[in-house]
Motif scaffolding. Sequence first.
Motif: not given
Length: 70
Positions: A11-18
């Motif tokens: 995501d935009e916060n560089q968190q892994l989402i998929a």
Amino acid sequence: MLEITKNYVMDENQQLIAIQISIADFEKIEEILENYGLIQLMQESEDNERLSKDEGWKYYQSLKQKNVES
């Protein structure tokens, strides 16, 4: 061992989402899971009666179809 190429989606916060995998890798995983399920069905047959590979596969496909319909 199955080599799976993964693409990470963040995501935009560089968190892994998929994670994305290729259709070919997905199909390989699906086949492995189906074979495992087939073996389990063959081992759990009623009255300890073993199903042949073809009988087990037909039974598994009928269960799979029922799942799709519901």
